[in-house]
Design a protein around this motif. Structure first.
Motif, mmCIF file in Angstrom:
data_model
loop_
_atom_site.group_PDB
_atom_site.id
_atom_site.type_symbol
_atom_site.label_atom_id
_atom_site.label_comp_id
_atom_site.label_asym_id
_atom_site.label_seq_id
_atom_site.Cartn_x
_atom_site.Cartn_y
_atom_site.Cartn_z
ATOM 1 N N ASN A 127 0.874 -1.171 0.000
ATOM 2 C CA ASN A 127 0.000 0.000 0.000
ATOM 3 C C ASN A 127 0.910 1.219 0.000
ATOM 4 O O ASN A 127 2.133 1.076 -0.091
ATOM 5 C CB ASN A 127 -0.904 -0.042 1.235
ATOM 6 N N ARG A 166 -7.615 -10.149 -1.670
ATOM 7 C CA ARG A 166 -8.521 -9.011 -1.676
ATOM 8 C C ARG A 166 -7.853 -7.891 -2.442
ATOM 9 O O ARG A 166 -6.696 -8.017 -2.848
ATOM 10 C CB ARG A 166 -8.856 -8.576 -0.247
ATOM 11 N N GLY A 203 -7.215 -4.605 -1.548
ATOM 12 C CA GLY A 203 -6.264 -3.724 -0.847
ATOM 13 C C GLY A 203 -4.931 -4.452 -0.668
ATOM 14 O O GLY A 203 -4.586 -5.322 -1.459
ATOM 15 N N THR A 204 -4.204 -4.084 0.392
ATOM 16 C CA THR A 204 -2.936 -4.737 0.707
ATOM 17 C C THR A 204 -3.099 -6.259 0.677
ATOM 18 O O THR A 204 -3.867 -6.804 1.458
ATOM 19 C CB THR A 204 -2.509 -4.332 2.132
#
Ligand SMILES: Cc1cc2nc3c(=O)[nH]c(=O)nc-3n(C[C@H](O)[C@H](O)[C@H](O)COP(=O)(O)OP(=O)(O)OC[C@H]3O[C@@H](n4cnc5c(N)ncnc54)[C@H](O)[C@@H]3O)c2cc1C
Ligand code: FES
Ligand code: FES
Lengths: 294, 162
Positions: A105, A191, A193-194
């Motif tokens: 991220n 997923r 995100g990160t």
């Protein structure tokens, strides 16, 4: 807990290399620290014998990006944030930019470095498949030597690379590509995100008059280490590129991956995803619609 | 070991053990407890501060690596007793519940707005994807940031330097 440790911050690359030469086995390099610090916290055995940390994150010699012999030499210590912002990388080596933007991220990319990503040879290192299809060559320096090694030779086996005590990766050279090469990178995580990669794939293709003149394929995460599929690439040379050929190639890629990994609990899920991904990436490169394989 | 850096605009010089991290200097040595420690391994973003203008996890940076850097923490975001518009809108739109993620969220947002004063919803989500929140479900946080963006762009003179 981070153990009691000595920390040194050399002013130049030259100083860093001589400190590494002097301090022997107990010395460890720290760049962005995004692997090293969690490693200490989680009791990583590879850090057990660490006595001295040599910080290289601030060294200007490791941040340069310059054109060389028509290709691009990228400083090993460039952060993923700076890499993704670089105009030549975006224009000439876009798969590397794409991969850079999938690492962690914002906070991670602001610290994490390119060399730090592949020096541990983790299968999930996102920069590796693009670097492999670009035929990246590493410059590796010690206090007394300089050598150049293709990344594909450098990466030996999980967690093992061709790097001796006292050596640093100082830059990563990407040879010039023809303007008609084009490619795609894809990362599948749990997923959006990160996320640590489950499957990564990079493809690079050059087609002349509907025949495959060059095809390069590299995977990460789904294979034990990031790797090229040279045998498969050879099969494709000179072949007429159409959907039925791409489908057969995708099926064959599945076989190759299976031969590297053996059947695992995740195989029934990952293999069809990998084949589908590969087919669609190639379709996308060709500008044809990426319908389902079957 | 001695570490010299600039913290919230003031020069600081600190004698500290080499195995301490930036977050330890802030919380333990300097008493700035606005920066939170959640996971300690880079996963949650609660410890986010600005280093030379960029959002970073202070749990992943060793004290010695801070030498010469400019650090900004949540304590310096409000100016002269007035909350920053981001903070104001976090309160207004219910983006603060337990509050543990809030300092990190505010700093990630603040860093984004410094370089991109008109981020899209997608860009806002990307900027805070390294900050976990267990309470809000993120909707209120996105709303608070979007509101801030609208306000700042309609009244540039007021918060322009922020
Ligand atoms: C929350 C989180 C999310 C992450 N997400 C991803 C992700 O999505 N994708 C991904 O690929 N990785 C991810 N990572 C892993 C990590 O961020 C990357 O591998 C990063 O590139 C490591 O670089 P660094 O500079 O921080 O390395 P460091 O931790 O400083 O070093 C890593 C290793 O490389 C060695 N080293 C560093 N530079 C050199 C050099 N120039 N020469 C020789 N040896 C060197 C060090 O000695 C050490 O062994 C994540 C990590 C965290 C904490
Ligand atoms: S405490 Fe630093 S990222 Fe979680
Ligand atoms: S408000 Fe509780 S973690 Fe975000």
């Amino acid at each position: 807990m981070i153990p009691q440790i000595e920390f040194v911050r050399p002013k130049t690359l030259h100083d860093a290399l001589s400190i590494l030469a002097e301090s022997g086995d107990g010395a460890r390099v720290i760049a962005g620290g995004t692997d090293v610090i969690p490693g200490f916290q989680q009791g990583d055995l590879r850090l057990k014998s660490a006595r001295t940390l040599v910080d290289i994150h601030h060294l200007p010699e490791l941040k340069n990006v310059e054109t060389r012999d028509g290709g691009l030499a990228i400083g090993a210590g460039i952060t993923f944030t700076d890499l993704a912002k670089h105009p030549i990388i975006a224009a000439e080596y876009p798969l590397l930019k794409q991969a850079a933007l999938t690492v962690g991220n914002v906070q991670i990319r602001n610290r994490a470095t390119l060399a730090g990503n592949f020096v541990n040879n983790a299968a999930c290192a996102d920069s590796v498949p693009p670097l492999l299809v670009y035929n990246a060559v590493l410059r590796i320096q010690s206090h007394t030597s300089v050598r150049e090694t293709p990344l594909s030779d450098f990466l030996l086996s999980p967690n093992q690379v061709q790097l001796n005590a006292g050596e640093l990766v100082t830059n990563i050279f990407l040879p010039k590509l023809s303007a008609s090469h084009s490619g795609e990178f894809y990362k599948l995580g749990r997923r959006r995100g990160t996320a640590i990669s489950r499957i990564t794939l990079a493809v690079l293709l050059k087609v002349t008059e509907n025949r495959i003149e060059d095809l390069r394929i590299a995977s990460g995460a789904v294979t034990p280490i990031g790797m090229r599929f040279i045998d498969l690439e050879k099969v494709a040379l000179g072949k007429t590129i159409d959907k039925s050929f791409l489908k057969s190639l995708a099926n064959e890629l599945g076989e190759h991956v299976l031969s590297k990994t053996g059947i695992r609990w995740s195989t029934p899920y990952k293999l069809p995803v990998l084949q589908q991904m590969f087919f669609q990436l190639l379709c996308r490169v060709r500008g044809c619609s990426g319908e389902a394989i079957r | 070991m001695t570490v010299n850096f600039v913290l919230n605009g003031k020069a600081v010089s600190l004698v500290i053990a080499a195995n301490r991290r930036l977050i330890d200097m802030l919380r333990d040595s300097l008493g700035l407890t606005g920066t939170k420690e959640g996971c300690g391994i880079g996963e949650c973003g609660a410890c986010t501060v600005l280093m030379n203008g960029e959002a970073v996890n202070s749990c992943l940076i060793l004290a010695g690596q801070v030498e010469g850097a400019e650090i900004v923490t949540i304590e310096a975001i409000a100016k002269h007793g007035t909350l920053h518009p981001v903070q104001e809108n976090f309160l207004q739109y219910g983006a603060v519940q337990c509050g543990f993620c809030t300092p990190g969220m505010v700093l990630s947002t603040y860093a984004l707005l410094q370089t991109n004063p008109q981020p899209s919803e997608h860009e806002i989500a990307a900027a805070i994807s390294g900050n976990l929140c267990r309470c809000t479900g993120y909707k209120q946080i996105l709303e608070a940031v979007q509101k801030t963006v609208e306000e700042m762009n309609s009244a540039p003179s007021e918060h322009g330097r922020s």
